[in-house]
Motif scaffolding. Sequence first.
Motif, PDB file in Angstrom:
ATOM      1  N   ASP A   1      31.440  41.873  38.534  1.00 11.62           N
ATOM      2  CA  ASP A   1      32.434  41.062  40.026  1.00 11.62           C
ATOM      3  C   ASP A   1      33.856  41.736  39.491  1.00 11.62           C
ATOM      4  OD1 ASP A   1      30.552  41.245  41.069  1.00 11.62           O
ATOM      5  OD2 ASP A   1      30.053  38.919  41.353  1.00 11.62           O
ATOM      6  N   ASN A   2      34.180  40.664  38.565  1.00 12.32           N
ATOM      7  CA  ASN A   2      35.476  40.320  37.977  1.00 12.32           C
ATOM      8  C   ASN A   2      36.283  41.665  37.729  1.00 12.32           C
ATOM      9  OD1 ASN A   2      37.808  38.319  37.237  1.00 12.32           O
ATOM     10  ND2 ASN A   2      37.631  39.681  35.748  1.00 12.32           N
ATOM     11  N   PHE A   3      35.879  42.658  37.005  1.00 13.01           N
ATOM     12  CA  PHE A   3      35.728  44.155  37.175  1.00 13.01           C
ATOM     13  C   PHE A   3      36.420  44.730  38.412  1.00 13.01           C
ATOM     14  CE2 PHE A   3      34.482  43.704  32.416  1.00 13.01           C
ATOM     15  CZ  PHE A   3      35.276  43.983  32.495  1.00 13.01           C
ATOM     16  N   LEU A   4      35.155  44.843  39.014  1.00 16.25           N
ATOM     17  CA  LEU A   4      35.092  45.318  40.556  1.00 16.25           C
ATOM     18  C   LEU A   4      36.184  45.037  41.773  1.00 16.25           C
ATOM     19  CD1 LEU A   4      31.169  45.027  40.788  1.00 16.25           C
ATOM     20  CD2 LEU A   4      32.447  46.833  39.981  1.00 16.25           C
ATOM     21  N   CYS A   5      35.678  43.800  41.805  1.00 17.03           N
ATOM     22  CA  CYS A   5      37.552  42.638  43.100  1.00 17.03           C
ATOM     23  C   CYS A   5      38.737  42.922  41.675  1.00 17.03           C
ATOM     24  CB  CYS A   5      36.994  41.509  42.429  1.00 17.03           C
ATOM     25  SG  CYS A   5      35.597  40.925  43.644  1.00 17.03           S
ATOM     26  N   TRP A   6      38.933  43.173  40.491  1.00 16.19           N
ATOM     27  CA  TRP A   6      40.224  43.585  39.986  1.00 16.19           C
ATOM     28  C   TRP A   6      40.501  44.767  40.675  1.00 16.19           C
ATOM     29  CZ3 TRP A   6      40.977  43.252  34.189  1.00 16.19           C
ATOM     30  CH2 TRP A   6      42.498  43.169  33.643  1.00 16.19           C
ATOM     31  N   SER A   7      39.482  45.699  40.427  1.00 17.00           N
ATOM     32  CA  SER A   7      40.461  46.958  40.006  1.00 17.00           C
ATOM     33  C   SER A   7      40.401  47.224  41.364  1.00 17.00           C
ATOM     34  CB  SER A   7      38.989  48.678  40.225  1.00 17.00           C
ATOM     35  OG  SER A   7      37.909  48.333  41.007  1.00 17.00           O
ATOM     36  N   ASP A   8      39.364  46.488  42.896  1.00 17.79           N
ATOM     37  CA  ASP A   8      39.834  46.212  44.665  1.00 17.79           C
ATOM     38  C   ASP A   8      40.952  46.153  44.786  1.00 17.79           C
ATOM     39  OD1 ASP A   8      36.900  47.967  44.475  1.00 17.79           O
ATOM     40  OD2 ASP A   8      36.471  45.447  45.334  1.00 17.79           O
ATOM     41  N   VAL A   9      41.895  45.024  43.760  1.00 18.09           N
ATOM     42  CA  VAL A   9      42.883  44.148  44.670  1.00 18.09           C
ATOM     43  C   VAL A   9      44.198  45.467  43.868  1.00 18.09           C
ATOM     44  CG1 VAL A   9      44.752  42.619  43.692  1.00 18.09           C
ATOM     45  CG2 VAL A   9      42.163  42.162  44.516  1.00 18.09           C
ATOM     46  N   LEU A  10      44.298  45.921  42.911  1.00 17.39           N
ATOM     47  CA  LEU A  10      45.063  47.107  42.047  1.00 17.39           C
ATOM     48  C   LEU A  10      44.942  47.847  42.829  1.00 17.39           C
ATOM     49  CD1 LEU A  10      43.841  47.315  38.690  1.00 17.39           C
ATOM     50  CD2 LEU A  10      46.332  46.418  39.531  1.00 17.39           C
ATOM     51  N   TYR A  11      43.953  48.537  43.042  1.00 17.43           N
ATOM     52  CA  TYR A  11      43.875  50.317  44.086  1.00 17.43           C
ATOM     53  C   TYR A  11      44.614  49.028  45.543  1.00 17.43           C
ATOM     54  CZ  TYR A  11      41.849  53.470  48.187  1.00 17.43           C
ATOM     55  OH  TYR A  11      41.834  53.997  48.802  1.00 17.43           O
ATOM     56  N   VAL A  12      44.198  48.402  46.526  1.00 12.63           N
ATOM     57  CA  VAL A  12      45.360  47.699  47.627  1.00 12.63           C
ATOM     58  C   VAL A  12      47.004  47.912  47.367  1.00 12.63           C
ATOM     59  CG1 VAL A  12      45.864  46.145  48.894  1.00 12.63           C
ATOM     60  CG2 VAL A  12      43.483  46.439  48.278  1.00 12.63           C
ATOM     61  N   LEU A  13      47.235  47.191  45.813  1.00 18.53           N
ATOM     62  CA  LEU A  13      48.819  48.084  45.233  1.00 18.53           C
ATOM     63  C   LEU A  13      49.167  48.939  45.554  1.00 18.53           C
ATOM     64  CD1 LEU A  13      48.347  44.289  43.245  1.00 18.53           C
ATOM     65  CD2 LEU A  13      49.487  44.717  45.924  1.00 18.53           C
ATOM     66  N   GLY A  14      48.410  49.555  45.593  1.00 17.31           N
ATOM     67  CA  GLY A  14      49.130  51.677  44.992  1.00 17.31           C
ATOM     68  C   GLY A  14      48.739  51.909  44.057  1.00 17.31           C
ATOM     69  N   GLU A  15      47.667  51.287  42.698  1.00 11.69           N
ATOM     70  CA  GLU A  15      48.110  50.676  41.877  1.00 11.69           C
ATOM     71  C   GLU A  15      46.294  51.792  41.435  1.00 11.69           C
ATOM     72  OE1 GLU A  15      49.531  48.154  39.163  1.00 11.69           O
ATOM     73  OE2 GLU A  15      51.027  46.965  40.853  1.00 11.69           O
ATOM     74  N   SER A  16      45.681  52.806  41.791  1.00  8.28           N
ATOM     75  CA  SER A  16      45.138  53.433  41.387  1.00  8.28           C
ATOM     76  C   SER A  16      44.435  54.058  39.838  1.00  8.28           C
ATOM     77  CB  SER A  16      44.846  55.137  42.364  1.00  8.28           C
ATOM     78  OG  SER A  16      44.800  54.689  43.658  1.00  8.28           O
ATOM     79  N   SER A  17      45.826  54.323  39.534  1.00 10.25           N
ATOM     80  CA  SER A  17      45.424  54.342  37.629  1.00 10.25           C
ATOM     81  C   SER A  17      45.190  53.428  37.150  1.00 10.25           C
ATOM     82  CB  SER A  17      46.734  55.402  36.926  1.00 10.25           C
ATOM     83  OG  SER A  17      46.819  56.686  38.314  1.00 10.25           O
ATOM     84  N   ALA A  18      45.704  52.366  37.478  1.00  8.98           N
ATOM     85  CA  ALA A  18      45.029  50.995  36.563  1.00  8.98           C
ATOM     86  C   ALA A  18      44.048  50.798  36.684  1.00  8.98           C
ATOM     87  CB  ALA A  18      46.298  49.517  37.131  1.00  8.98           C
ATOM     88  N   ALA A  19      43.967  51.175  38.075  1.00  9.70           N
ATOM     89  CA  ALA A  19      42.406  50.111  38.374  1.00  9.70           C
ATOM     90  C   ALA A  19      41.190  51.218  37.625  1.00  9.70           C
ATOM     91  CB  ALA A  19      42.681  50.862  40.186  1.00  9.70           C
ATOM     92  N   ILE A  20      41.371  52.660  37.847  1.00  2.00           N
ATOM     93  CA  ILE A  20      40.909  53.708  36.923  1.00  2.00           C
ATOM     94  C   ILE A  20      40.699  52.831  35.232  1.00  2.00           C
ATOM     95  CG2 ILE A  20      40.414  56.012  36.163  1.00  2.00           C
ATOM     96  CD1 ILE A  20      42.030  56.812  38.535  1.00  2.00           C
ATOM     97  N   GLU A  21      41.575  52.966  34.414  1.00  2.00           N
ATOM     98  CA  GLU A  21      41.469  52.221  33.945  1.00  2.00           C
ATOM     99  C   GLU A  21      40.603  51.187  33.724  1.00  2.00           C
ATOM    100  OE1 GLU A  21      44.965  50.453  30.745  1.00  2.00           O
ATOM    101  OE2 GLU A  21      45.341  52.268  31.780  1.00  2.00           O
ATOM    102  N   ILE A  22      40.434  49.669  34.175  1.00  2.00           N
ATOM    103  CA  ILE A  22      39.938  48.749  34.373  1.00  2.00           C
ATOM    104  C   ILE A  22      38.457  48.945  34.610  1.00  2.00           C
ATOM    105  CG2 ILE A  22      39.307  46.637  35.559  1.00  2.00           C
ATOM    106  CD1 ILE A  22      41.788  46.513  34.047  1.00  2.00           C
ATOM    107  N   LEU A  23      38.074  50.540  35.434  1.00  2.00           N
ATOM    108  CA  LEU A  23      36.380  50.733  35.960  1.00  2.00           C
ATOM    109  C   LEU A  23      36.199  51.542  34.236  1.00  2.00           C
ATOM    110  CD1 LEU A  23      36.809  51.314  39.840  1.00  2.00           C
ATOM    111  CD2 LEU A  23      35.763  49.657  38.363  1.00  2.00           C
ATOM    112  N   GLN A  24      37.102  51.844  33.528  1.00  2.06           N
ATOM    113  CA  GLN A  24      36.634  52.823  32.476  1.00  2.06           C
ATOM    114  C   GLN A  24      36.419  51.438  31.220  1.00  2.06           C
ATOM    115  OE1 GLN A  24      39.788  55.685  31.952  1.00  2.06           O
ATOM    116  NE2 GLN A  24      38.949  57.066  33.156  1.00  2.06           N
ATOM    117  N   GLN A  25      36.772  50.323  31.335  1.00  2.30           N
ATOM    118  CA  GLN A  25      36.146  49.032  30.443  1.00  2.30           C
ATOM    119  C   GLN A  25      35.445  49.008  30.831  1.00  2.30           C
ATOM    120  OE1 GLN A  25      39.586  46.851  28.656  1.00  2.30           O
ATOM    121  NE2 GLN A  25      40.797  47.729  30.118  1.00  2.30           N
ATOM    122  N   ALA A  26      35.227  48.806  32.487  1.00  2.00           N
ATOM    123  CA  ALA A  26      33.518  48.174  33.204  1.00  2.00           C
ATOM    124  C   ALA A  26      33.018  49.108  32.463  1.00  2.00           C
ATOM    125  CB  ALA A  26      33.935  47.938  34.287  1.00  2.00           C
TER     126      ALA A  26
END
Length: 466
Positions: free
Chosen positions: A374-399
Motif C-alpha cells: 500500500d505504501n508503494f502504491l499510494c506513493w507512486s499515485d501521489v508522484l503521478y499527481v505531482l507530474g513526476e511519472s518517472s519517479a513513480a515508475i522507479e518506486i513501482l519497479q522497487q515494489a
Amino acid sequence: MNMSHEEEADDYNLSLSKFESMLKTNKVFFFDSEEFEDIILHYMDTGRLSLAKKALRLGLEQHPKSSGLKLVHVEILIYEDKIEQAEKILNEIALLEPTNEEVYIQRANICSKRDQHEKAIDNLFIALKYTDDEAEIYSMIGMEYLFMDRLELAKENFIKCLEQDEEDYSALYNVVYCFDFLDQNQEAIYYLEKFIDKNPYSEVAWHQLGRQFYAIKNYEKAVWAFDYACLIDEGFLGAFLEKAKSLEKLKRYQDAIDCYNITIELDDPTSFAYLRIGKCYEKLGNNEEALNYYLKTVHEDPLLDKAWMTITDFYIKQKNYQKSLYYINKAIGIDGENPLYWRRYANINQFLNYFEEAEAGYRKAFEFGDIELDNFLCWSDVLYVLGESSAAIEILQQAADLYHNEPEILYRLVGLYFNTEEEFNAIEGLNSALLIDYHKNYILKDLFPNVWENETVQRIIKNHNI
C-alpha cells in the motif's frame, strides 16, 4: 518451643534496631551468629553493601569460627566478583563441614557466574542430598536450566520445587513461563487446573490460568478464571486488567469499562486504562465519551504516542482530516521514526489534497522501513499527481522486486509508461498484466482514463478477452 512467625519477626526487628543503635552510639553489643547473618542479609537485600560489610566484620570479630558468617562473607565476595577469594573460603569450610549444603550452593553460584551451568547443576544436586529445603534447590536448578535454554528440564525442576513448596510463586511464574515459551498452552492449563485443585485459594494460579485461556482465545473461560483471582484478592490489579481485556474480546464493552474503572480505583489512573475505556466507548458508539477518555489519556501521559495515534484515527473515521493532521503531528513529534505514523500522515495529507506533504510522508515511511504494498502504491499515485511519472515508475519497479506479478503494480506501470511515451514497455506490461489478472484491468480505467481510451490499449484488452 517453636516460635510463631510474628515472634520471629519481632526478634528480627529487635536485632536490627539494636545493631543500628550500636552503630550510632559506638557501644559494642553482643549478637549471636545467626542474628548477624540475618542483619547482613537484610542489608544486602536492601542494597546497603557498606552496612552489610560492617556487620560482617563485627560478626566475625565476635564469632571468628562461625561457618554461617563465613558463608555470608562468600556471598558478599561473589557479589563483588572476588571469586578466587570466595573459593578459598569455601574450600576451608568444605574441609570442616563436607555436608554443609551452603558450600555447594555457593559453589553453584560461582559456576553460574562463570557460565558453567552444567557444573552449577552438579553442585546443586550434591546440595540436594544435604538440604532440608529441597524447594529452593530445585528452583535454583530450574534457573540454571533456563540459562541454558533447556526449557523442558527447567520446567520439570520448577514443578518439583512447587511439589515441595506450593507457595513459591516465583517458581509458579517460572513454570508458566516455560509452558509459554514451549507453546504448551493446553499442557499449562492442565497443570494449573491440577495445581488449583490442591490450592483453590491461590490467586496467582487462577490469574495464570486466565492468561492461558486468553492465549488460546477462550475468552469466556479467561473471564471465569480472572474472576476467581479477583474474588480471592480484591486488590489484584493485574487480574482486573486482564479480565477487562478479555471482556473487550467478548464485545462486552460496558462490563470491560466497569472493570477498567476498578483498576483506576485500586491504583493511580493509568494512561493504559483510560485508552482502553475510550476504545470501549467508541465501540459502543459513544464518541463523546470516547474522545473524553482519549484526551484524559494524553493528559495523563503526553508522551504516549499510541494515544495521539488513536485520536488521529478517531478523527479520520469522522472525516475530520484537519484535526487528524494536528494529532498525527503530535505522534510524530514523540516518535519521528515510526513508519506507520508517517504513512498515516501521508494518507491524511492525500485526503486533504496536500500532495507534496503526502509524498514526503510516504517517502519517510519507506525510509523508516515501511515496505508494505500500500505504501508503494499510494506513493507512486501521489508522484503521478505531482507530474513526476518517472519517479513513480522507479518506486513501482522497487515494489515489483518485492511483490512479483502483482496486478496493482503492473497496471499502474502500464499507465505510467504510456504517459512517459515508453510504448514498448507499456504494451509488454499490459500483456503481462492481462495474463496474470485480466479482471483487474479496471485499475487502468480508474487511474489512467486517458490511457484506457487509447485504441491500442482497447484492442489488446479485447484480444485477451477472446
